[in-house]
Motif scaffolding. Structure first.
Motif, short mmCIF file in Angstrom:
data_model
loop_
_atom_site.label_atom_id
_atom_site.label_comp_id
_atom_site.label_asym_id
_atom_site.label_seq_id
_atom_site.Cartn_x
_atom_site.Cartn_y
_atom_site.Cartn_z
N UNK A 5 0.84 -1.19 0.00
CA UNK A 5 0.00 0.00 0.00
C UNK A 5 0.88 1.25 0.00
N UNK A 6 0.52 2.22 -0.81
CA UNK A 6 1.23 3.49 -0.90
C UNK A 6 0.32 4.60 -0.38
N UNK A 84 5.77 8.78 -10.37
CA UNK A 84 7.07 8.17 -10.12
C UNK A 84 6.99 7.18 -8.97
N UNK A 85 6.23 7.53 -7.93
CA UNK A 85 6.08 6.62 -6.78
C UNK A 85 5.32 5.37 -7.18
N UNK A 86 4.27 5.52 -7.98
CA UNK A 86 3.51 4.35 -8.43
C UNK A 86 4.40 3.42 -9.25
N UNK A 87 5.25 3.98 -10.09
CA UNK A 87 6.13 3.16 -10.92
C UNK A 87 7.21 2.47 -10.08
N UNK A 111 -6.50 7.28 -13.75
CA UNK A 111 -6.57 7.16 -15.22
C UNK A 111 -5.20 6.80 -15.80
N UNK A 112 -4.16 7.46 -15.29
CA UNK A 112 -2.81 7.23 -15.82
C UNK A 112 -2.31 5.82 -15.57
N UNK A 113 -2.81 5.17 -14.51
CA UNK A 113 -2.30 3.84 -14.15
C UNK A 113 -3.37 2.77 -14.25
N UNK A 183 13.25 9.45 -4.11
CA UNK A 183 12.42 9.13 -5.26
C UNK A 183 12.99 9.78 -6.52
N UNK A 184 13.15 9.00 -7.56
CA UNK A 184 13.63 9.54 -8.83
C UNK A 184 12.54 10.41 -9.45
N UNK A 185 12.73 11.71 -9.37
CA UNK A 185 11.70 12.65 -9.82
C UNK A 185 12.34 13.75 -10.65
N UNK A 186 11.76 13.99 -11.81
CA UNK A 186 12.19 15.09 -12.67
C UNK A 186 11.00 16.03 -12.85
N UNK A 187 11.21 17.28 -12.50
CA UNK A 187 10.12 18.25 -12.59
C UNK A 187 9.63 18.39 -14.03
#
Length: 332
Positions: A5-6, A84-87, A111-113, A183-187
């Motif tokens: 769970x996230x 990014x967190x979901x991935x 929707x995206x996932x 978390x690998x995040x790019x704005x």
């Protein structure tokens, strides 16, 4: 049945919102004994204390996205963080608070996932080994409730209404541990720029998360008439709300509005002062645990749902209530 769970750990002014801890408590229950609970923080600096609190309350891993684009809430940036967190986690479910930002983010992430989405959950029913889960949400302004479940094969996205589920409790210091991950995040390109935030509600508690709300209606008669309500709310350690009629009359800011076109609240105690009880207002507060109505009109509809009713002048009764609350605090 164990699950991953996230939780979107929403913050406000650098501190975790209570609904984030309530979502964390629900996540621990959904994950099961052998499941894993992850949390994601979106911020620009100052995440260490929030991450430590999340771990102390049961999060196994806290994922931190720290970037200047996340200093203020901007939908495009926060959606990118959750994506990014979901991935990275690939959870069975994502939990968010049913707040202004949570209501905006949840359907977009769903929707995206290719996830199912249930909004405004007020109770979670887990049966057996955890494979049978039902989510309860209100319908028709709280006049009815429905139980909904997800079809198998897709992740879940759930928003929980503030002040309805118990927050995650602190774990014993030696009982468990947790970890922090970057978390690998790019704005992404931002379509919105926040230049500043203006607070228009006297720095008071969030209405959706307050345990005590003292609310005023047209019977308050003026902006000055709200001062005794603020004093009573302060005595309780609560906050002040209003009906749309009071906002329309210019007695207070629309940020205080409770009702069908305002905020929906579920405090432990709701004191309605000079509010007639129009159906639009009842839609926003009828699920309060205890409702006290103060009105000169003994036939006011608000008395139909009140647990306690006082027929009289609010400007005489409210100061008496405040004095009694303060006296009880001193002698209690």
């Amino acid at each position: 049945m164990s699950k991953t769970i996230l939780v979107f750990a929403e913050r406000r002014e650098g501190a975790l919102r209570r609904v984030a801890l309530e979502a964390l408590g629900a996540a621990k229950r959904l994950a099961g004994k052998d499941g894993t609970v992850h949390a994601v923080l979106a911020c620009f600096g100052g995440a260490a204390d929030s991450a430590a609190e999340l771990i102390a309350r049961g999060a196994d891993v806290v994922h931190i996205a720290d970037d200047p684009s996340l200093e203020h809430y901007v939908p495009e940036a926060y959606i990118a963080v959750l994506g990014a967190a979901m991935s990275a986690v690939r959870p069975d479910a994502l939990l968010l608070g049913h707040t202004a930002s949570g209501r905006e983010l949840a359907p977009r992430v769903a929707v995206a996932h290719s996830a199912g989405h249930i909004a405004d959950v007020t109770a979670i029913e887990v049966a057996g080994d955890g494979s049978d889960v039902a989510f309860v949400r209100p319908l028709y302004a709280g006049k009815a409730f429905e139980r909904r479940s997800f079809l198998p094969g897709h992740p879940w996205v759930i928003t929980v209404r503030p002040n309805n589920l118990p927050p995650a409790e602190l774990c014993d210091s030696g009982e468990r541990g947790g970890s922090v991950a970057v978390l690998a995040y790019t704005a992404p390109p931002l379509l919105t720029a926040v230049r500043g935030i203006v607070r228009r509600t006297r720095g008071q508690l969030d209405l959706a998360e307050a345990d005590v709300i003292v609310s005023g209606g047209r019977g308050v008669r003026s902006a000055a008439g709200f001062e005794p309500l603020h004093e009573l709310a302060a005595a309780f350690g609560g906050t002040v709300g209003a009906s749309r009629a009071a906002c329309d009359a210019g007695y207070c800011d629309y940020a205080l509005q409770i009702g069908q076109t305002g905020k929906v609240v579920t405090p432990q105690l709701y004191i309605a002062c000079g509010i007639s009880g129009a159906i639009q207002h009842l839609a926003g507060m009828s699920q309060s645990r205890t409702i006290v109505a103060i009105n000169k009109d003994s036939d006011a509809p608000i008395f139909g749902i009140a647990d306690y009713g006082i027929v009289g002048d609010l400007f005489e009764i409210v100061p008496l209530l405040k004095a009694e609350v303060l006296r009880t605090k001193v002698t209690g």
